[in-house]
Motif scaffolding. Structure first.
Motif, PDB file in Angstrom:
ATOM      1  N   PRO A  60       0.828  -1.477  -0.146  1.00  9.94           N
ATOM      2  CA  PRO A  60       0.061   0.277  -0.273  1.00  9.94           C
ATOM      3  C   PRO A  60       1.046   0.983   0.020  1.00  9.94           C
ATOM      4  O   PRO A  60       0.139   2.319  -0.775  1.00  9.94           O
ATOM      5  N   HIS A  61       2.377   1.835   1.055  1.00 17.27           N
ATOM      6  CA  HIS A  61       2.135   2.837   1.274  1.00 17.27           C
ATOM      7  C   HIS A  61       2.884   3.302  -0.509  1.00 17.27           C
ATOM      8  O   HIS A  61       3.968   3.783  -0.615  1.00 17.27           O
ATOM      9  N   VAL A  62       3.197   1.981  -1.293  1.00 21.44           N
ATOM     10  CA  VAL A  62       4.343   2.003  -2.485  1.00 21.44           C
ATOM     11  C   VAL A  62       3.231   2.373  -3.936  1.00 21.44           C
ATOM     12  O   VAL A  62       4.017   3.769  -4.654  1.00 21.44           O
ATOM     13  N   ASP A 411       9.315   3.469   2.708  1.00 21.07           N
ATOM     14  CA  ASP A 411       8.471   3.765   3.795  1.00 21.07           C
ATOM     15  C   ASP A 411       7.774   5.094   3.846  1.00 21.07           C
ATOM     16  O   ASP A 411       8.752   5.792   5.095  1.00 21.07           O
ATOM     17  N   PRO A 412       6.198   5.729   4.250  1.00 22.80           N
ATOM     18  CA  PRO A 412       6.806   7.112   4.445  1.00 22.80           C
ATOM     19  C   PRO A 412       6.663   7.609   6.176  1.00 22.80           C
ATOM     20  O   PRO A 412       6.786   8.455   6.671  1.00 22.80           O
ATOM     21  N   HIS A 416       7.588  10.280   8.644  1.00 23.94           N
ATOM     22  CA  HIS A 416       6.957  11.195   9.067  1.00 23.94           C
ATOM     23  C   HIS A 416       6.176  10.174  10.273  1.00 23.94           C
ATOM     24  O   HIS A 416       5.320   9.962   9.827  1.00 23.94           O
ATOM     25  N   PRO A 417       7.129  10.021  11.052  1.00 24.86           N
ATOM     26  CA  PRO A 417       7.107   9.426  12.401  1.00 24.86           C
ATOM     27  C   PRO A 417       5.734   9.633  13.378  1.00 24.86           C
ATOM     28  O   PRO A 417       5.334   8.637  14.210  1.00 24.86           O
ATOM     29  N   TYR A 418       5.728  11.163  13.329  1.00 21.74           N
ATOM     30  CA  TYR A 418       4.245  11.783  14.152  1.00 21.74           C
ATOM     31  C   TYR A 418       3.111  11.059  13.607  1.00 21.74           C
ATOM     32  O   TYR A 418       2.339  11.221  13.856  1.00 21.74           O
ATOM     33  N   ARG A 419       3.277  11.718  12.058  1.00 20.84           N
ATOM     34  CA  ARG A 419       1.501  11.176  10.835  1.00 20.84           C
ATOM     35  C   ARG A 419       1.849  11.348   9.461  1.00 20.84           C
ATOM     36  O   ARG A 419       2.375  12.808   9.675  1.00 20.84           O
ATOM     37  N   VAL A 420       2.128  10.527   9.250  1.00 19.48           N
ATOM     38  CA  VAL A 420       1.865   9.963   8.161  1.00 19.48           C
ATOM     39  C   VAL A 420       0.929  11.391   7.375  1.00 19.48           C
ATOM     40  O   VAL A 420      -0.334  10.324   7.437  1.00 19.48           O
ATOM     41  N   PRO A 421       0.772  12.136   6.124  1.00 21.11           N
ATOM     42  CA  PRO A 421      -0.296  12.688   5.520  1.00 21.11           C
ATOM     43  C   PRO A 421      -1.278  12.362   5.061  1.00 21.11           C
ATOM     44  O   PRO A 421      -1.340  10.923   4.286  1.00 21.11           O
TER      45      PRO A 421
END
Length: 442
Positions: A60-62, A411-412, A416-421
């Motif tokens: 999915p993240h790809v 991998d996003p 974005h370790p706090y929140r992937v937009p």
């Protein structure tokens, strides 16, 4: 060779070929003519992300589908979709019934979106009527193709076994039903499972209609048939979880000349392996973007192996819940990346079983940041070995595998370790929202 991709919503492995007392005799007969994969896993335990992964051969993240299509998430590149790829290789591509990769199915590359003058209103028609109608238009299409004899790819999607289920009363006696493990044996959970069983029987009826048509038209002699689902059943600790109850899926593959037909395999496989498998079986080049492995060696020899490890993920469902896992034949490591250490309630579909566990305090208990399981000794994934000294080498090995995979696939979560937009305008529930339909939005 023609291709039929038959798929359901939220069935996991809860059908008769996997040993469950679920009324699905047509699927059992199909399995007896096919290779039955006992250890196939989706790339995500949520609908759109799982389907997009199967149909692009990437995680999915790809491919970009890190949430739900009807909530505003989309593919990065629609040319990667299997239907567009096959259309570019002289296949007529057609869709009958459900899909969940885009709110506009024409974006996916299907040359024909099958309908007829008796098409039911999808918003005001029950799932049984919709799926039976989809089976009918799939049959009409197959009868047409039997005469024309040109190559085709037919995606036949069923709404069942997604909630809301058909009522089981008068069809299944819930007094003699076992709730799916690990749910407690109580009336509410038995009734919920009886409803699921009724829904699964609709799937079987529709699949049987299509399978019988293949035999009657002679198309079974030159058609690859794939039956699968997107992820685990929509019960607590299943759908939208990275336990095997969430990512474990049914997979039945039948094709002409399969020397291992009628056998089961324990090979560890991912649904992203299906794209390259289809290509190899049909004599097509495997596109460079795919990340899976062709399953042809396993189809020819059920004792063969193609994967040392598979990976799965969640980023968004109704609410944000970032987690990743790596699974080998014996071990699994699940890692949660959010600082919110409880289950977002709206990520569990509403139903009798959810109400039962919610009233018992299910959503009040924190989730461990990391979970390590020895699946041979603990196949139900209840003993977390993350701090066990005897498993530290295993933990380090899996951690490296998971980190290496995240790095190599960009991998996003690493950026974005706090929140992937989420995409602009995407619909995302608050972490405390109790029901996905309530849409208490961020």
């Amino acid at each position: 060779m023609n291709i039929i991709y038959m798929h359901t919503h939220d069935s996991g492995r809860y059908i008769q070929p996997y040993g469950f007392n679920i009324p699905t005799p047509n699927l059992l007969n199909l399995a007896k003519e096919s290779t039955l994969f006992r250890h196939c896993y989706s790339a995500a335990p949520v609908c759109s992300a799982s389907r997009a992964s199967l149909l692009t051969g990437t995680w999915p993240h790809v491919n970009g589908m890190i949430g739900l299509a009807h909530r505003g998430f989309t593919l990065n590149d629609y040319s990667m979709h299997l239907s567009k790829y096959l259309a570019a290789h002289d296949y007529e591509t057609a869709l009958a019934g459900a899909q969940h990769e885009d709110v506009h199915p024409e974006n996916l590359g299907y040359q024909r979106i099958l309908k007829n003058e008796k098409q039911p209103d999808t918003e005001n028609t029950d799932s049984v009527t919709r799926d039976l109608h989809s089976a009918k238009i799939a049959v009409e299409y197959l009868e047409e193709k039997a005469l024309k004899k040109d190559k085709f790819f037919l995606s036949f999607g069923m709404t069942n076994t997604h909630r809301k289920y058909p009522d089981h009363k008068g069809r299944v006696d819930d007094a003699y039903v076992q709730p799916p493990f690990p749910l407690y044996d109580t009336r509410a959970n038995r009734e919920d499972m009886a409803d699921y069983m009724t829904s699964a029987s609709v799937v079987d009826q529709c699949a049987g209609i299509v399978i019988d048509t293949l035999a009657k038209t002679g198309l079974d002699k030159n058609t690859l048939v794939i039956f699968t689902t997107d992820h685990g059943i929509a019960f607590p600790n299943m759908k939208c979880s990275l336990y095997d109850t969430g990512i474990g899926v049914s997979l039945i593959v039948r094709y002409p000349g399969n020397s291992a037909a009628g056998k089961a395999t324990d090979a560890l496989v991912s649904q992203i392996d299906l794209f390259p498998t289809i290509c190899e079986l049909c004599g097509l080049p495997i596109p460079q973007w795919t990340r899976g492995k062709s399953l042809k060696p396993v189809l020819e020899n059920p004792d063969a192996s193609v994967n040392k490890a598979i990976f799965a993920e969640v980023t968004y469902h109704a609410a944000y819940e970032p987690m990743r896992c790596v699974r080998t034949d014996r071990y699994k490591l699940i890692r949660h990346f959010d600082f919110h250490n409880q289950r977002p309630p709206s990520n569990t579909d509403d139903g009798l079983s959810k109400r039962f566990v919610m009233e018992a305090g299910f959503f009040k208990h924190p989730i461990p940041r990391e979970q390590l399981f020895d699946l041979w000794l603990d196949p139900v994934e209840r003993i977390n070995l993350i701090n066990d000294p005897e498993y530290q080498n295993t933990y380090k090995e899996l951690s490296l595998l998971l980190w290496d995979w995240m790095e190599k696939t960009d991998d996003p979560l690493l950026k974005h370790p706090y929140r992937v937009p989420a995409p602009a305008g995407a619909v995302v529930n608050t972490l405390s929202c109790l029901q996905p339909q309530k849409q208490e939005l961020e």
